[in-house]
Design an enzyme around this catalytic site. Structure first.
Site, PDB file in Angstrom:
ATOM      1  CB  ALA A 142      64.759 119.268  13.342  1.00  0.00           C
ATOM      2  N   GLY A 181      69.269 116.935  13.612  1.00  0.00           N
ATOM      3  CA  GLY A 181      69.503 118.117  14.442  1.00  0.00           C
ATOM      4  C   GLY A 181      70.082 117.770  15.806  1.00  0.00           C
ATOM      5  CD  GLU A 196      72.281 119.296  11.607  1.00  0.00           C
ATOM      6  OE1 GLU A 196      71.081 118.981  11.724  1.00  0.00           O
ATOM      7  OE2 GLU A 196      72.702 120.043  10.715  1.00  0.00           O
ATOM      8  CD  GLU A 252      69.671 115.730   8.983  1.00  0.00           C
ATOM      9  OE1 GLU A 252      70.454 114.788   8.702  1.00  0.00           O
ATOM     10  OE2 GLU A 252      69.922 116.599   9.842  1.00  0.00           O
TER      11      GLU A 252
END
Ligand code: CO8
Length: 259
Positions: free
Chosen positions: A67, A110, A113, A133
């Site tokens: 992200a 992300g 993911e 993260e």
């Protein structure tokens, strides 16, 4: 001409939609614009009867490095929770036709993911997967703790989430995170070829097979097997089942109508 700024979307022969994440300056970090464009592209793919399977890929260096940290940096709890930040990614898994993730380079946070939201991952020998993260004092937020644990088991998922270490392609294949490894130079074409094979199958059978494998992760065994059987029985109500079995007996390729 692509109508998107952060994606390149191409229709390849044989009903394959190739979606390439395209924010090279940020190693394809996923920001809100990528999210909205990706959802729009997947919805268009799902709605287009000429398209049977999608491939989602990034660059040689990064599928996606996570992200977008710069976008999230200043956000507080109210902004995150209040807007259900990135909750829209759930739409990726609602795509009814298959989506293959073709991963070269970094698939981190992300990015890992997002790859796991796809139906399976084809990895280049350069692929690196991780949930780093924790190094930012946060955690996976797009399903990573759940999907990684289901894909590779508790020990590896826990170690990766707690240390942020990366897994290379060979380890990811051994652990069952990816379906197979291909040389980096061949990744996209191999993924497109695999997608074309899927797109060449009877469309209702493709949807049913995807739905029943996914049910394995949502239900107990008895319920899952019953769900499979109902869908299997249901496929005998389709014209393509008649065509598929007749084609086998007559030693010719099936000619699908999607009905
Ligand atoms: N966000 C924003 N920008 C990034 C990101 C990112 N995740 N990753 C890389 N970039 C940018 C860098 O800032 C750099 O920009 P600039 O040139 O302007 O400085 C550019 O991309 C190139 O990156 P590097 O110079 O760092 O390239 P290297 O080859 O040296 O390193 C790495 C590559 C190892 C991949 C490194 O970039 C890195 O560690 N990136 C961050 C990885 C990371 O921590 N990812 C997890 C992010 S958090 C997350 O994903 C949470 C998911 C859940 C969210 C759910 C919300 C509800």
């Amino acid at each position: 001409m692509s109508q998107y700024e952060t994606l390149i979307v191409e229709q390849r022969e044989g009903g394959v939609t190739l979606i390439t994440l395209n924010r090279p300056q940020a190693l394809n970090a996923l920001n809100s614009q990528v999210l909205s464009e990706l959802i729009a592209a997947l919805e268009a793919f799902d709605a287009d009867a000429s398209q049977g399977c999608a491939v989602l890929t990034g660059s040689a260096k990064a599928f996606a490095a996570g992200a977008d940290i710069k976008e999230m940096q200043a956000m507080d709890f109210a902004a995150m929770y209040g807007t259900n930040h990135f909750g829209g990614y759930d739409r990726v898994t609602a795509t009814r036709k298959p989506v293959i993730a073709a991963v070269a380079g970094y698939a981190l946070g992300g990015g890992c993911e997002l790859a796991m939201m796809c139906d399976f991952i084809l990895a280049a020998d350069t692929a690196k997967f991780g949930q780093p993260e924790i190094k930012l004092a946060v955690s996976p937020g797009m399903g990573g703790s759940q999907r990684l644990a289901r894909a590779v088991g508790k020990a590896k998922a826990m170690e990766m989430c707690l240390t942020g270490r990366m897994m290379d392609a060979a380890e990811a294949e051994r652990a069952g995170l990816v379906s197979r490894i291909v040389p980096a130079d061949d990744l996209v074409e191999e993924a497109v070829k695999t997608a074309a094979t899927i797109a060449g199958m009877a469309p209702l059978a493709v949807k049913a097979n995807k739905e029943m494998v996914n049910a394995a992760f949502e239900t107990g065994l008895t319920q899952g097997v019953a769900f499979e059987r109902r869908l299997f029985h249901g496929l005998f109500g389709t014209a393509d089942q008649k065509e598929g079995m007749a084609a086998f007996v007559e030693k010719r390729p099936g000619n699908w109508t999607g009905r």
